[in-house]
Write an enzyme that holds these catalytic residues in place. Sequence first.
Site, PDB file in Angstrom:
ATOM      1  N   PRO A 101       0.906  -1.274   0.152  1.00 40.82           N
ATOM      2  CA  PRO A 101       0.387  -0.361  -0.083  1.00 40.82           C
ATOM      3  C   PRO A 101       0.441   1.531   0.107  1.00 40.82           C
ATOM      4  O   PRO A 101      -0.413   2.519  -0.024  1.00 40.82           O
ATOM      5  CB  PRO A 101      -0.630  -0.540   1.317  1.00 40.82           C
ATOM      6  CG  PRO A 101      -0.019  -1.448   2.008  1.00 40.82           C
ATOM      7  CD  PRO A 101       0.687  -1.925   1.707  1.00 40.82           C
ATOM      8  N   LYS A 119       6.522   1.705   1.899  1.00 45.19           N
ATOM      9  CA  LYS A 119       8.437   1.481   1.272  1.00 45.19           C
ATOM     10  C   LYS A 119       8.544   2.643   0.153  1.00 45.19           C
ATOM     11  O   LYS A 119       9.030   3.083   0.557  1.00 45.19           O
ATOM     12  CB  LYS A 119       8.863   0.653   1.821  1.00 45.19           C
ATOM     13  CG  LYS A 119       8.726  -0.745   2.113  1.00 45.19           C
ATOM     14  CD  LYS A 119       9.290  -2.190   1.987  1.00 45.19           C
ATOM     15  CE  LYS A 119       8.677  -2.973   2.925  1.00 45.19           C
ATOM     16  NZ  LYS A 119       7.709  -3.363   3.485  1.00 45.19           N
ATOM     17  N   ASP A 163      10.613  -5.811  -3.183  1.00 40.16           N
ATOM     18  CA  ASP A 163       9.604  -6.044  -1.775  1.00 40.16           C
ATOM     19  C   ASP A 163       8.733  -7.192  -2.515  1.00 40.16           C
ATOM     20  O   ASP A 163       7.468  -7.174  -2.544  1.00 40.16           O
ATOM     21  CB  ASP A 163       9.270  -4.993  -0.652  1.00 40.16           C
ATOM     22  CG  ASP A 163       8.455  -5.499  -0.136  1.00 40.16           C
ATOM     23  OD1 ASP A 163       9.581  -6.365   0.722  1.00 40.16           O
ATOM     24  OD2 ASP A 163       7.378  -5.627   0.806  1.00 40.16           O
ATOM     25  N   CYS A 172       8.227 -10.859   4.211  1.00 46.72           N
ATOM     26  CA  CYS A 172       8.000 -10.681   5.164  1.00 46.72           C
ATOM     27  C   CYS A 172       8.158 -11.798   5.623  1.00 46.72           C
ATOM     28  O   CYS A 172       6.881 -12.031   6.019  1.00 46.72           O
ATOM     29  CB  CYS A 172       7.213  -9.666   5.476  1.00 46.72           C
ATOM     30  SG  CYS A 172       5.696 -10.640   4.135  1.00 46.72           S
TER      31      CYS A 172
END
Length: 447
Positions: free
Chosen positions: A263, A266, A333, A386
């Site tokens: 969203p 980063k 990411d 993550c």
Amino acid sequence: MSSVDNTPRWLAVAALAKIKDGAYSNLQLNQIINQHSMDRRDINLLTNMVYGVIQHRLTLEYWLKPFVRHPHQLDPWVHELLLSAVYQWQFLDKIPQRAVFNETIEIAKVKGHPGIRRFVTGVLHQMDRSGLPSFDAIEDADERLSVMFSIPVWLIQTLRDQVGDAKMQSIIASLNQPAKQSLRVNTAVSDLADVTSALTNEGLTVEPSEISPLGLVVTEGQAVTTEAMKYGMFTIQDESAQLAVAAMDPQQGDQVLDACAAPGGKTTQIAAMLDADDGGEVVALDIHANKVRLIGQNAARMHVADRVAATELDARKVGEEFGDQHFDRILVDAPCSGLGLIRRKPEIRYEKQLSDSENLQRIQLAILTATAPTLKKGGIMTYSTCTILQQENQDVVDQFLAAHPEFELIKTATKQNLKADRTTDTLSIYPDDYLSDGFFIACLRKK
């Protein structure tokens, strides 16, 4: 409307039944809190019960099993009602057992027919008389750990293979502790001291993060409802998640690609380090239009919209759009299994299988491979996830490097010099290391 309809206990049971049916715990909770006027104490009980039952579901099911012959024949809400009663009885020491049982029976009476009330009353009284079954009765050691910590057996075995038995036990024991409320200071408009004093003035208690120099941990109060949050002085972001951008170290005039941006946490962190007047810009991609809008909204709230180009594009097609050697820095990411977030999203543990990690590995490699040509020589591509499984972390980096000799791995640096004695150039943060989210970061330089 009956009196039980608005109690946190009934609302928790209703939420749990929907979550078991596939709803997301955090969205379901937010919806219920927004629809009902509850005081802080009731919100806390509701939240604690929902997350607590999900976290400890395998334990609670094990305790309930001897007292319910055919659990699959129960209405879902009755099953969740019984699990929530056992959870409160065993895990919430400030609530007397009598109060838990009385309110559970009252809910069964109001929400069900007399047969359900009698059934629930009978189960609770029988549990009270005979006590709950001991974990010692489980012969298989991995199954015993699985039931004690509510972690699936496959994850216990995979972690043991990858990090050893002692570390695996430490990780799984840490996963049922409450997640910290952490935030990242927005350096585009503020600094650590200003945010600390703004939140303190609004009655919150905060302390600096030991992991991220931009991080604060709120130990008392709710940061999300503050004026400082509305103004964009900070954003809610886990401490570990703040490290990837810092490791990438973008310079003020850089052209940066955030390949999987929504969203936008980063993205806005990168943008705060850039200077639009100096030509600095971050191109933030997502495959879904609604998520691209979300990135734009976040950039506006954080006062960095002049440096963010939110773009609807599949990261695997980035070469067609931008051509070779376009970016100074790239952040991938990557979409991942999210197993580092179990503390925040407890239902993840029951939804994922090892095969998910193996399937995601292909997507992660495809994104790295597609974005690599668009990086300038000497530029840095940072890969982060993550999750805590090697299949999506070190294995992906090793496979990418084997296929791309023009890249070299450089050591992931952190301002706080985390894990200084590690033997790897990549950085793995496990959930038990600092009680933050599990996270992995690798920095790849184009020679």
